[in-house]
Design a protein around this motif. Structure first.
Motif, PDB file in Angstrom:
ATOM      1  N   GLN A  94      39.905  -9.018  25.611  1.00  0.00           N
ATOM      2  CA  GLN A  94      39.861 -10.452  25.057  1.00  0.00           C
ATOM      3  C   GLN A  94      38.315 -10.805  26.212  1.00  0.00           C
ATOM      4  OE1 GLN A  94      43.086 -13.595  25.010  1.00  0.00           O
ATOM      5  NE2 GLN A  94      44.273 -12.019  25.732  1.00  0.00           N
ATOM      6  N   ALA A  95      38.104 -10.263  27.113  1.00  0.00           N
ATOM      7  CA  ALA A  95      36.836 -10.485  28.254  1.00  0.00           C
ATOM      8  C   ALA A  95      36.009  -9.912  27.307  1.00  0.00           C
ATOM      9  CB  ALA A  95      36.707 -10.033  28.890  1.00  0.00           C
ATOM     10  N   PHE A  96      36.222  -8.963  26.891  1.00  0.00           N
ATOM     11  CA  PHE A  96      34.972  -8.368  25.531  1.00  0.00           C
ATOM     12  C   PHE A  96      33.541  -8.999  24.579  1.00  0.00           C
ATOM     13  CE2 PHE A  96      33.666  -5.455  22.362  1.00  0.00           C
ATOM     14  CZ  PHE A  96      32.501  -5.087  22.590  1.00  0.00           C
ATOM     15  N   GLU A  97      35.825 -10.326  23.814  1.00  0.00           N
ATOM     16  CA  GLU A  97      34.945 -10.515  22.442  1.00  0.00           C
ATOM     17  C   GLU A  97      34.085 -11.458  23.188  1.00  0.00           C
ATOM     18  OE1 GLU A  97      35.124  -9.492  20.552  1.00  0.00           O
ATOM     19  OE2 GLU A  97      36.416  -7.659  19.930  1.00  0.00           O
TER      20      GLU A  97
ATOM     21  N   ARG B 105      31.346  -1.830  28.684  1.00  0.00           N
ATOM     22  CA  ARG B 105      32.500  -1.509  27.164  1.00  0.00           C
ATOM     23  C   ARG B 105      31.048  -2.239  26.816  1.00  0.00           C
ATOM     24  NH1 ARG B 105      37.260  -3.352  24.875  1.00  0.00           N
ATOM     25  NH2 ARG B 105      36.688  -3.511  22.582  1.00  0.00           N
ATOM     26  N   LEU B 106      30.414  -3.560  27.003  1.00  0.00           N
ATOM     27  CA  LEU B 106      29.692  -4.287  26.666  1.00  0.00           C
ATOM     28  C   LEU B 106      28.171  -3.427  26.533  1.00  0.00           C
ATOM     29  CD1 LEU B 106      30.235  -7.785  27.109  1.00  0.00           C
ATOM     30  CD2 LEU B 106      29.757  -7.254  24.759  1.00  0.00           C
ATOM     31  N   GLU B 107      27.871  -3.127  27.637  1.00  0.00           N
ATOM     32  CA  GLU B 107      26.999  -1.626  28.280  1.00  0.00           C
ATOM     33  C   GLU B 107      26.405  -0.839  27.182  1.00  0.00           C
ATOM     34  OE1 GLU B 107      24.297   0.013  31.835  1.00  0.00           O
ATOM     35  OE2 GLU B 107      26.858  -0.707  32.251  1.00  0.00           O
ATOM     36  N   GLN B 108      27.556  -0.013  26.713  1.00  0.00           N
ATOM     37  CA  GLN B 108      28.323   0.967  25.790  1.00  0.00           C
ATOM     38  C   GLN B 108      27.656   0.677  24.832  1.00  0.00           C
ATOM     39  OE1 GLN B 108      32.070   1.968  26.801  1.00  0.00           O
ATOM     40  NE2 GLN B 108      31.455   3.795  29.071  1.00  0.00           N
ATOM     41  N   SER B 109      27.555  -0.130  24.155  1.00  0.00           N
ATOM     42  CA  SER B 109      27.403  -0.979  22.778  1.00  0.00           C
ATOM     43  C   SER B 109      26.418  -1.724  22.598  1.00  0.00           C
ATOM     44  CB  SER B 109      28.121  -2.402  22.429  1.00  0.00           C
ATOM     45  OG  SER B 109      29.870  -2.171  22.506  1.00  0.00           O
ATOM     46  N   GLY B 110      25.476  -1.572  23.929  1.00  0.00           N
ATOM     47  CA  GLY B 110      23.681  -1.853  24.181  1.00  0.00           C
ATOM     48  C   GLY B 110      23.419  -3.463  24.158  1.00  0.00           C
ATOM     49  N   LEU B 111      24.730  -4.259  24.617  1.00  0.00           N
ATOM     50  CA  LEU B 111      24.610  -5.693  24.600  1.00  0.00           C
ATOM     51  C   LEU B 111      24.132  -6.094  25.858  1.00  0.00           C
ATOM     52  CD1 LEU B 111      27.642  -6.810  22.380  1.00  0.00           C
ATOM     53  CD2 LEU B 111      24.843  -7.255  21.980  1.00  0.00           C
ATOM     54  N   LEU B 112      24.348  -5.764  27.424  1.00  0.00           N
ATOM     55  CA  LEU B 112      23.793  -4.909  28.480  1.00  0.00           C
ATOM     56  C   LEU B 112      23.274  -4.194  28.654  1.00  0.00           C
ATOM     57  CD1 LEU B 112      27.633  -6.649  30.061  1.00  0.00           C
ATOM     58  CD2 LEU B 112      25.707  -7.743  29.120  1.00  0.00           C
ATOM     59  N   ARG B 113      22.868  -3.980  30.303  1.00  0.00           N
ATOM     60  CA  ARG B 113      22.329  -3.535  30.779  1.00  0.00           C
ATOM     61  C   ARG B 113      22.777  -3.477  31.936  1.00  0.00           C
ATOM     62  NH1 ARG B 113      16.617  -2.704  27.694  1.00  0.00           N
ATOM     63  NH2 ARG B 113      17.154  -1.895  25.948  1.00  0.00           N
TER      64      ARG B 113
END
Length: 217
Positions: free
Chosen positions: A11-14, A53-61
Motif C-alpha cells: 500500500q505504501a508503494f502505491e 521497490r520504487l527504486e527497482q521500478s526506476g521511479l526513485l534513486r
C-alpha cells in the motif's frame, strides 16, 4: 493519511508511486523517511521495502549519505526507454495476438474499458491503466521474458506517460489510437498491430521531445 490492512509495504508503494507521478514529491529533493513513515502511519521497515521497490521500478534513486530521491525527468532517458519499447513492443504484441485465447482477449478488452473509465483529471490513474492495457497486449506463454522486459520498460516510462498526458485533451487522441490498436489485435492482424503500435509509441515520443525541451529537461 494512514494505511491499514493487508500488506503495508504494497500500500505504501502505491501511495508513494502516485505522489511521485503527480509530482507531489518533487524531483531531486531527498525523501525524509521518518516524516513520510509518520505521514503514512507505518513503521520504517515497510516504508523501506516500498522505497526499494520504487527504486527497482526506476521511479526513485538512492545515493550513499543522501538516501532516496526522485530523479529529474530526462530527455536522454525518455529517448532510450521509448527506443527500446519501439524495438520490442510492436513485435511482442503482434506475436501475442496470434496465440491469445479467449481469456486473454477478454483481459485486453477489460483493460481498455478500465482505462476509458478513469477520470481524465486522474493523470496517475491514467498512466497506470495505460500500462495495464499495453501489457495486456504482450502477454505470451511462449515469450515470457520479452513480456517481462516490456513491463520493466513500462515502469520506467510511467513518469513520461504522465508528462505526456498533461496537455488538455491529449487522452482523447490516445483513446482513439488504443481502440484501433485493440481492434487490430483482436483481428489477429499482425502487420496492422505492428504499424499502429509503432506509430502510437513514436507519436508519444515526438510529443515528449517537445514537452521536455520546453521544460528544459
Amino acid at each position: 493519511m494512514s494505511i491499514v490492512s493487508r500488506s503495508l509495504s504494497d500500500q505504501a508503494f502505491e501511495v508513494i508511486r502516485e505522489r511521485i507521478l503527480s509530482a507531489r514529491i518533487p524531483a531531486l529533493a531527498p525523501i525524509r523517511q521518518e516524516a513520510l513513515a509518520e505521514d503514512l502511519g507505518i513503521s520504517k521497515i515497510p516504508l523501506r521495502e516500498a522505497l526499494t521497490r520504487l527504486e527497482q521500478s526506476g521511479l526513485l534513486r538512492s545515493l550513499p549519505n543522501r538516501g532516496f530521491f526522485v530523479p529529474a525527468l530526462s530527455a536522454t532517458e525518455a529517448e532510450e526507454v521509448f527506443a527500446l519499447r519501439l524495438k520490442l513492443e510492436p513485435d511482442a504484441a503482434a506475436d501475442a495476438c496470434l496465440e491469445a485465447d479467449e481469456a486473454r482477449r477478454e483481459a485486453a478488452r477489460s483493460a481498455l474499458r478500465a482505462l476509458e473509465s478513469v477520470d481524465t483529471g486522474d493523470k496517475a490513474g491514467l498512466a497506470t491503466r495505460n500500462r495495464s492495457f499495453h501489457l495486456s497486449l504482450v502477454q505470451s506463454a511462449r515469450h515470457q521474458v520479452t513480456a517481462q522486459l516490456v513491463e520493466r520498460l513500462h515502469l520506467l516510462a510511467d513518469r513520461y506517460v504522465h508528462k505526456h498526458l498533461e496537455p488538455e485533451g491529449r487522452y482523447r487522441r490516445a483513446d482513439d489510437e488504443h481502440q484501433r490498436l485493440l481492434d487490430a489485435w483482436l483481428d489477429r492482424d499482425t502487420d496492422r498491430v505492428r504499424t499502429l503500435l509503432r506509430a502510437h509509441l513514436q507519436l508519444t515520443l515526438d510529443d515528449l521531445r517537445v514537452q521536455l525541451a520546453a521544460a528544459g529537461d
